[in-house]
Design a protein around this motif. Structure first.
Motif, PDB file in Angstrom:
ATOM      1  N   ASN A 166      -6.627  -1.706  -4.649  1.00  0.00           N
ATOM      2  CA  ASN A 166      -5.618  -2.710  -4.104  1.00  0.00           C
ATOM      3  C   ASN A 166      -6.274  -4.313  -3.796  1.00  0.00           C
ATOM      4  N   ILE A 193       0.689  -1.251   0.023  1.00  0.00           N
ATOM      5  CA  ILE A 193       0.058   0.205  -0.132  1.00  0.00           C
ATOM      6  C   ILE A 193       0.839   1.164   0.006  1.00  0.00           C
ATOM      7  N   ILE A 215      -8.493   3.678  -2.809  1.00  0.00           N
ATOM      8  CA  ILE A 215      -7.248   2.801  -2.283  1.00  0.00           C
ATOM      9  C   ILE A 215      -7.548   1.501  -2.111  1.00  0.00           C
ATOM     10  N   ILE A 237      -7.136  -2.369   5.301  1.00  0.00           N
ATOM     11  CA  ILE A 237      -6.271  -1.323   5.148  1.00  0.00           C
ATOM     12  C   ILE A 237      -6.088  -0.652   6.676  1.00  0.00           C
TER      13      ILE A 237
END
Length: 161
Positions: A84, A63, A80, A91
């Motif tokens: 991903n 990340i 994000i 996350i």
């Protein structure tokens, strides 16, 4: 075929409880003495926790690399996570574990560190730096810079010269 189940927060207690439920508490499950399993599943738990830590560190680095590659953008947690192929809660959990802060806060600090480098090493003015780093305005950039560096961008520029 074996049925697997995801344990979201892996801890020694959670894994032990799940193993106890599956092996010793369910009728019709394997019925061997619990003593035979104590050493084996203690080692399994230890190895699982080590692998989880390795996976968390790898995921964190993945990340961070993504954030570095998108330093010029204004990103959301949703973007994000989608980019991903993961979920927001993973996350957030991994960033709290690895950096003691949230991903957006971490990203803002990355942007300000990049801004400091640009101030030191390029002839870019603050408006150009602000635009390059994806801030909504030079005012927002200056405010965030001062919040994190404890001095304005212009004071920082004078300080380094």
């Amino acid at each position: 075929m074996y049925k697997t189940e995801l344990i979201e927060d892996i801890t020694v207690e959670n894994v032990t409880e799940k193993i106890d439920e599956k092996i010793f508490l369910n009728p019709g499950s394997i019925s061997l003495p619990k003593e035979n399993f104590e050493n084996s599943y203690s080692e399994l738990i230890r190895e699982t926790l080590i692998m989880q830590n390795i996976d968390s560190n790898f995921f964190f680095e993945q990340i961070v690399n993504y954030l570095e590659a998108h330093i010029s953008e204004s990103l959301t947690l949703e973007q994000i996570s989608a980019d991903n192929f993961t979920n927001i809660s993973k996350i957030q959990r991994v960033f709290r574990e690895c950096s003691n802060e949230g991903v957006i806060s971490f990203f803002q600090k990355m942007k300000i560190e990049k801004a400091k480098t640009l101030i030191r090493e390029t002839p870019m003015n603050f408006t150009e730096i602000s635009e390059f780093l994806g801030f909504s305005s030079v005012h927002h950039f200056s405010k965030k810079f001062k919040q994190l560096v404890k001095m304005s961008p212009s004071a920082y520029q004078r300080f380094i010269k």
